[in-house]
Design an enzyme around this catalytic site. Structure first.
Site, short mmCIF file in Angstrom:
data_model
loop_
_atom_site.label_atom_id
_atom_site.label_comp_id
_atom_site.label_asym_id
_atom_site.label_seq_id
_atom_site.Cartn_x
_atom_site.Cartn_y
_atom_site.Cartn_z
N LEU A 1 0.81 -1.21 0.00
CA LEU A 1 0.00 0.00 0.00
C LEU A 1 0.85 1.26 0.00
O LEU A 1 0.39 2.32 -0.42
CB LEU A 1 -0.96 -0.01 1.19
CG LEU A 1 -1.96 -1.17 1.18
CD1 LEU A 1 -2.74 -1.22 2.48
CD2 LEU A 1 -2.91 -1.06 -0.02
N ASP A 2 2.08 1.17 0.46
CA ASP A 2 3.00 2.31 0.44
C ASP A 2 4.18 1.94 -0.45
O ASP A 2 5.29 1.72 0.01
CB ASP A 2 3.46 2.66 1.86
CG ASP A 2 4.19 3.99 1.93
OD1 ASP A 2 4.16 4.74 0.93
OD2 ASP A 2 4.80 4.28 2.97
N PHE A 3 3.92 1.87 -1.73
CA PHE A 3 4.89 1.40 -2.72
C PHE A 3 5.68 2.61 -3.22
O PHE A 3 5.32 3.24 -4.20
CB PHE A 3 4.12 0.75 -3.88
CG PHE A 3 4.96 -0.08 -4.80
CD1 PHE A 3 4.73 -1.44 -4.90
CD2 PHE A 3 5.94 0.47 -5.60
CE1 PHE A 3 5.47 -2.23 -5.76
CE2 PHE A 3 6.69 -0.30 -6.46
CZ PHE A 3 6.46 -1.64 -6.55
#
Length: 171
Positions: free
Chosen positions: A66-68
């Site tokens: 989700l935090d790529f």
């Protein structure tokens, strides 16, 4: 990434705590990476492709980061590795229609199909693919690439930007 160990603790103070021990790598600095040879950048992108494949087909199911962003990765022996797993998810979004499967990015939006099981089809995999395109492939692949490979690289970059994991390029 290589998992060297883990510790699970369930106490009254901190319920369901999982600590992982992973390999140590060099922080990914995009400016430094852009100054490396095209071949080294290509190897990083290749290791990212292997990581994307693993995330899409992991033993837990499809995993999305989700935090790529580049700061979530390190380089270990020339390979790109995930360092931050607290924003990983195996939950595919539930849906009742295709409009529920809307993915919004700063430059582009996508609507994926809703399956008969009520899940957005391949949303985790497609989110990872588009983020790899926007944070890595667009910067690392075309810049100073050999001229003979540029048409193929353009097709690959465009295919990932359109969420077509196989592309239409003939190899």
């Amino acid at each position: 990434f290589q998992l060297y160990g883990y510790c699970y603790q369930d106490s009254n103070d901190i319920p369901d705590t999982l600590t992982t021990i992973t390999e140590l790598g060099s922080p990914l600095e995009m400016i430094q990476l852009l100054q490396t040879s095209w071949e080294d950048r290509f190897r990083i992108c290749l290791s990212l492709v292997r990581l994307l494949h693993y995330l899409a087909h992991s033993p837990l199911g499809s995993v999305t980061l989700l935090d790529f962003r580049p700061r979530q990765f390190v380089i270990v022996d020339g390979e790109l590795k995930v360092t931050d797993l607290d924003d990983a998810s195996i939950e595919e979004s539930s849906c009742t229609s295709n409009s529920d499967c809307f993915m919004e990015f700063p430059a582009r939006n996508f609507t994926l199909p809703c399956s008969v099981e009520g899940r957005c089809q391949s949303m985790n995999e497609k989110r990872n693919l588009y983020n790899a395109y926007r944070f890595f492939f667009t910067y690392l692949l075309p810049h100073s690439a050999p001229s003979s490979l540029r048409p193929l690289l353009d097709k690959i970059v465009n295919a990932t930007g359109n969420l077509n994991k196989h592309g239409n390029a003939k190899y």
